[in-house]
Scaffold this active site. Structure first.
Site, PDB file in Angstrom:
ATOM      1  N   ARG A  31     -10.523  -7.925  -6.496  1.00 58.56           N
ATOM      2  CA  ARG A  31      -9.119  -7.342  -6.436  1.00 58.56           C
ATOM      3  C   ARG A  31      -8.377  -7.855  -5.330  1.00 58.56           C
ATOM      4  NH1 ARG A  31     -13.476  -3.557  -7.419  1.00 58.56           N
ATOM      5  NH2 ARG A  31     -13.061  -2.418  -9.531  1.00 58.56           N
ATOM      6  N   HIS A 137      -2.873  -9.687 -11.773  1.00 60.99           N
ATOM      7  CA  HIS A 137      -3.782  -8.750 -12.086  1.00 60.99           C
ATOM      8  C   HIS A 137      -4.591  -9.831 -13.247  1.00 60.99           C
ATOM      9  CE1 HIS A 137      -6.505  -5.756 -13.103  1.00 60.99           C
ATOM     10  NE2 HIS A 137      -6.239  -5.895 -14.322  1.00 60.99           N
ATOM     11  N   ARG A 140      -7.504 -11.917 -12.450  1.00 59.80           N
ATOM     12  CA  ARG A 140      -8.797 -11.187 -12.639  1.00 59.80           C
ATOM     13  C   ARG A 140      -9.537 -11.032 -13.992  1.00 59.80           C
ATOM     14  NH1 ARG A 140     -12.283  -7.148 -10.041  1.00 59.80           N
ATOM     15  NH2 ARG A 140     -12.439  -5.417 -11.179  1.00 59.80           N
ATOM     16  N   HIS A 163     -17.314  -2.883 -11.276  1.00 61.06           N
ATOM     17  CA  HIS A 163     -17.280  -1.686 -12.227  1.00 61.06           C
ATOM     18  C   HIS A 163     -18.608  -0.601 -11.977  1.00 61.06           C
ATOM     19  CE1 HIS A 163     -13.924  -4.091 -14.813  1.00 61.06           C
ATOM     20  NE2 HIS A 163     -13.597  -3.471 -13.715  1.00 61.06           N
ATOM     21  N   TYR A 172     -14.254  -7.341 -21.779  1.00 64.82           N
ATOM     22  CA  TYR A 172     -14.353  -8.913 -21.498  1.00 64.82           C
ATOM     23  C   TYR A 172     -15.293  -9.506 -22.347  1.00 64.82           C
ATOM     24  CZ  TYR A 172     -11.481  -7.555 -17.500  1.00 64.82           C
ATOM     25  OH  TYR A 172     -10.321  -7.042 -16.828  1.00 64.82           O
TER      26      TYR A 172
END
Length: 203
Positions: A31, A137, A140, A163, A172
Site C-alpha cells: 500500500r 492502486h 497493487r 488482508h 485475485y
C-alpha cells in the site's frame, strides 16, 4: 496491466526514488502508506541482497498532513518478499541510506515522500506511456493477480497483501480462473515426463 505495461510505467518514472518506489509498489504489492514509511532497517538482507521488507507501520494522510501509525489489523504486520529482478535497483537505492532512514524521503524535509509528489510524476508517466487507465492502486491489483497466477494460495495472498478477510484476496484468485486450460496442459507435461505414478484402484 500486463508486466510489459508496468515496466513501461516504471521506466517512464524519473531515476532514483520515484522509479524504485514504483517498482517496489508494483512487484511487492505494498500500500502507498506502507511503502512510504519503510526504513532501511525494515529491509531483510540475505547473501548481500534485499530479499524482503518488514511492514510494521504506515503513513496515514490526515487533514493538514500525515501521521505514522500501525497497520489497521494484525494481518497488516507482515514480511513481503522482493522479487529477484527488483533487488539490484533497491540495493543501489539503499546506498548511503542510514539504518533508520526512510527509503523514500521527501525532497525538502526528512518526512515520508508526499503522496502528491509521487503522484505528479506517476501521472506524467501515465501520459507519456498512454497508460492513463492504470492508476496507482492498479499496481497493487497487478501484483495480487500475478501472484495468484504464480500459484499463491488464498492464505498466501492474504498474507502478502495484508488482508484480514478472504473477501478481498479471493478477487485475485478469481482473476486466474481462465488458466484452467494451462493447468491441464501442465498436468499432461507431468504425465509425459514419466513423473506421475498412477494410484492403483483409483479411476
Amino acid at each position: 496491466p500486463t508486466p510489459e505495461q508496468v515496466n513501461l510505467l516504471i521506466q517512464a518514472m524519473p531515476e532514483g526514488k520515484y522509479r524504485v518506489a514504483t517498482m517496489l509498489a508494483a512487484w511487492s504489492g505494498l500500500r502507498f502508506g506502507e511503502l512510504t514509511e519503510l526504513r532501511a532497517g525494515d529491509v531483510v538482507w540475505q547473501d548481500g541482497a534485499p530479499v524482503a521488507v518488514r511492514v510494521r507501520r504506515g503513513v496515514v494522510r490526515v487533514k493538514g498532513g500525515q501521521v505514522v501509525d500501525t497497520p489497521k489489523s494484525d494481518a497488516g504486520i507482515r514480511n513481503v518478499s522482493i522479487p529477484p529482478h527488483v533487488r539490484p535497483a533497491l540495493t543501489q537505492h539503499l546506498e548511503g541510506v542510514e539504518q533508520d532512514g526512510l527509503l523514500f524521503q521527501g525532497t525538502v524535509n526528512r518526512k515520508p515522500l508526499a503522496h502528491s509528489s509521487l503522484m505528479w510524476h506517476y501521472n506524467q508517466a501515465r501520459q507519456v506511456t498512454g497508460l492513463t487507465e492504470v492508476n496507482w492502486h492498479r499496481l497493487r491489483h497487478f501484483n495480487a493477480t500475478y501472484a495468484a497466477m504464480a500459484g499463491a494460495t488464498l492464505a498466501e495472498l492474504m498474507n502478502r497483501l495484508g488482508h484480514s478477510t478472504v473477501n478481498a484476496a479471493i478477487v485475485y484468485q478469481h482473476a486466474t480462473d481462465g488458466r484452467d486450460q494451462e493447468i491441464g496442459d501442465r498436468l499432461s507435461q507431468f504425465a509425459q515426463s514419466g513423473n506421475v505414478v498412477p494410484i492403483r484402484g483409483v479411476a
